[in-house]
Design a protein around this motif. Structure first.
Motif, mmCIF file in Angstrom:
data_model
loop_
_atom_site.group_PDB
_atom_site.id
_atom_site.type_symbol
_atom_site.label_atom_id
_atom_site.label_comp_id
_atom_site.label_asym_id
_atom_site.label_seq_id
_atom_site.Cartn_x
_atom_site.Cartn_y
_atom_site.Cartn_z
ATOM 1 N N ARG A 156 -1.108 -13.813 -35.800
ATOM 2 C CA ARG A 156 -0.296 -13.100 -34.815
ATOM 3 C C ARG A 156 -0.815 -13.242 -33.390
ATOM 4 O O ARG A 156 -0.122 -12.891 -32.444
ATOM 5 C CB ARG A 156 -0.231 -11.609 -35.184
ATOM 6 C CG ARG A 156 0.347 -11.327 -36.558
ATOM 7 C CD ARG A 156 1.797 -11.773 -36.662
ATOM 8 N NE ARG A 156 2.595 -11.132 -35.643
ATOM 9 C CZ ARG A 156 3.158 -9.920 -35.789
ATOM 10 N NH1 ARG A 156 3.010 -9.265 -36.925
ATOM 11 N NH2 ARG A 156 3.880 -9.392 -34.830
ATOM 12 N N LEU B 192 6.699 -9.361 -26.932
ATOM 13 C CA LEU B 192 7.541 -8.191 -26.676
ATOM 14 C C LEU B 192 8.379 -8.374 -25.420
ATOM 15 O O LEU B 192 9.563 -8.016 -25.391
ATOM 16 C CB LEU B 192 6.659 -6.944 -26.536
ATOM 17 C CG LEU B 192 7.386 -5.635 -26.187
ATOM 18 C CD1 LEU B 192 8.193 -5.134 -27.372
ATOM 19 C CD2 LEU B 192 6.388 -4.575 -25.726
ATOM 20 N N ARG C 53 5.280 4.761 -38.098
ATOM 21 C CA ARG C 53 6.505 5.152 -37.387
ATOM 22 C C ARG C 53 6.509 6.641 -37.057
ATOM 23 O O ARG C 53 6.339 7.486 -37.930
ATOM 24 C CB ARG C 53 7.730 4.801 -38.238
ATOM 25 C CG ARG C 53 9.066 5.008 -37.529
ATOM 26 C CD ARG C 53 10.206 4.708 -38.495
ATOM 27 N NE ARG C 53 11.501 4.720 -37.827
ATOM 28 C CZ ARG C 53 12.220 5.820 -37.610
ATOM 29 N NH1 ARG C 53 11.765 7.016 -37.994
ATOM 30 N NH2 ARG C 53 13.407 5.722 -37.002
ATOM 31 N N ASN D 102 6.039 2.755 -33.426
ATOM 32 C CA ASN D 102 4.843 2.764 -34.253
ATOM 33 C C ASN D 102 3.645 3.250 -33.437
ATOM 34 O O ASN D 102 3.455 2.849 -32.287
ATOM 35 C CB ASN D 102 4.549 1.361 -34.783
ATOM 36 C CG ASN D 102 5.496 0.971 -35.893
ATOM 37 O OD1 ASN D 102 5.722 1.742 -36.830
ATOM 38 N ND2 ASN D 102 6.050 -0.232 -35.816
ATOM 39 N N GLU E 12 4.575 -2.849 -29.016
ATOM 40 C CA GLU E 12 4.240 -4.235 -29.362
ATOM 41 C C GLU E 12 3.915 -4.410 -30.849
ATOM 42 O O GLU E 12 3.759 -5.539 -31.318
ATOM 43 C CB GLU E 12 3.071 -4.726 -28.496
ATOM 44 C CG GLU E 12 1.686 -4.278 -28.903
ATOM 45 C CD GLU E 12 1.300 -2.867 -28.487
ATOM 46 O OE1 GLU E 12 0.101 -2.557 -28.485
ATOM 47 O OE2 GLU E 12 2.211 -2.056 -28.163
ATOM 48 N N ASP F 38 4.961 -4.385 -34.683
ATOM 49 C CA ASP F 38 6.049 -4.364 -35.653
ATOM 50 C C ASP F 38 5.504 -3.898 -36.995
ATOM 51 O O ASP F 38 4.319 -3.569 -37.145
ATOM 52 C CB ASP F 38 6.740 -5.725 -35.755
ATOM 53 C CG ASP F 38 5.808 -6.847 -36.198
ATOM 54 O OD1 ASP F 38 4.700 -6.563 -36.702
ATOM 55 O OD2 ASP F 38 6.198 -8.022 -36.038
ATOM 56 N N ASP G 153 4.913 -5.486 -39.801
ATOM 57 C CA ASP G 153 3.876 -6.327 -40.389
ATOM 58 C C ASP G 153 2.514 -6.058 -39.752
ATOM 59 O O ASP G 153 1.485 -6.062 -40.441
ATOM 60 C CB ASP G 153 4.231 -7.806 -40.236
ATOM 61 C CG ASP G 153 5.360 -8.238 -41.152
ATOM 62 O OD1 ASP G 153 5.637 -7.497 -42.126
ATOM 63 O OD2 ASP G 153 5.973 -9.294 -40.895
ATOM 64 N N PRO H 48 13.652 0.994 -39.117
ATOM 65 C CA PRO H 48 13.610 0.360 -37.785
ATOM 66 C C PRO H 48 12.940 1.240 -36.733
ATOM 67 O O PRO H 48 12.932 2.475 -36.820
ATOM 68 C CB PRO H 48 15.095 0.145 -37.450
ATOM 69 C CG PRO H 48 15.784 0.139 -38.772
ATOM 70 C CD PRO H 48 15.028 1.097 -39.637
ATOM 71 N N ASN I 21 11.405 -0.828 -30.510
ATOM 72 C CA ASN I 21 10.555 -1.673 -29.665
ATOM 73 C C ASN I 21 11.328 -2.362 -28.549
ATOM 74 O O ASN I 21 10.842 -2.488 -27.423
ATOM 75 C CB ASN I 21 9.844 -2.723 -30.517
ATOM 76 C CG ASN I 21 8.763 -2.130 -31.400
ATOM 77 O OD1 ASN I 21 8.480 -0.928 -31.331
ATOM 78 N ND2 ASN I 21 8.152 -2.952 -32.237
ATOM 79 N N SER I 22 12.536 -2.822 -28.850
ATOM 80 C CA SER I 22 13.302 -3.537 -27.826
ATOM 81 C C SER I 22 13.675 -2.622 -26.667
ATOM 82 O O SER I 22 13.710 -3.053 -25.514
ATOM 83 C CB SER I 22 14.554 -4.171 -28.434
ATOM 84 O OG SER I 22 15.390 -3.185 -28.989
#
Length: 227
Positions: free
Chosen positions: A19, A29, A119, A132, A174, A176, A178, A207, A210-211
């Motif tokens: 990553r 991001l 989350r 998160n 930033e 996710d 994973d 979900p 983040n966006s």
């Protein structure tokens, strides 16, 4: 627009191979917003020569506490105060959120109620925003000039805006699912209670926003406002 990333810590070795480090997560991001990035590993004592070298600055997360005695803490606080005085837009995430508050007169401590992991939902000026989190430390006293933008029952100062100078967020836009799963495996055991790690893993598929935060950060860099 040139954004300087002040990297205050490193991702676990086990996650970095696939990553990248924390700076790579932020570049992903904020991709598509027209930014060019340069990173300084401030945790390893690499600092930019001037607060005005970039058009905006972003301080990453870290496994270290803002109140701990590490060589990079004092010069980073000085850099923050220089950036703030120069009115160059400054963004801080998790540790970045905390060290900016501390440098400007707030207080950060290891929170007595423990960890926020995975989350979490926040009241973002009347809207619910999910992000998160991975922290035990938090800002418990805000500096003068800081206004709360987001909070929940666990974290009163989850996002702060300092007029048109700084925008800081305690959770991690930033990260996710994973990456949170990887942290749970690499940094969770022995630190975070087992039940909390299990609960965080159960929420991985839900979900997060983040966006939206990416848009907020980009907007702040470009216009010095957050909506």
């Amino acid at each position: 627009m040139k954004i300087g990333i002040l990297q205050a810590g490193h991702a676990p070795d086990e996650l970095r191979a696939d990553r990248g480090d924390f700076n790579a997560l932020f570049e992903t991001l904020l991709a598509g917003h027209g930014f060019d990035f340069t990173t300084w590993d401030v945790v390893d004592m690499s600092f930019p020569a001037s607060a005005t070298l970039c058009d905006g600055w972003l301080i990453t997360g870290s496994k270290h506490g803002a109140y701990e005695d590490h060589p990079f803490i004092a010069p980073l606080e000085n850099m923050i105060r220089d950036i703030y005085a120069a009115k160059v837009p400054l963004v801080g995430i998790c540790f970045g959120h905390q060290i900016i508050a501390q440098a400007l007169g707030g207080k950060v401590e290891k929170f007595a109620q423990g960890w926020a992991v995975g989350r979490q939902s926040y009241d973002w000026q009347g809207e619910t925003v999910a992000l998160n989190a991975w922290h035990q430390d938090q800002v418990v006293s805000r500096p003068a000039g800081a206004t709360v933008m987001a909070s929940n029952r666990f974290c009163e100062n989850a996002a702060l805006i300092y007029e048109d100078r700084a925008f800081t967020v305690q959770p991690h836009p930033e990260f996710d699912a994973d990456f949170v799963d990887g942290l749970a495996r690499c940094r969770g055991p022995g630190n975070v209670p087992v039940a909390q790690l299990a609960a965080a893993k159960e929420r991985l598929a839900i979900p997060v926003d983040n966006s939206r935060l990416a848009n907020n950060i980009a907007q702040f860099f470009k216009t010095r406002t957050v909506s």
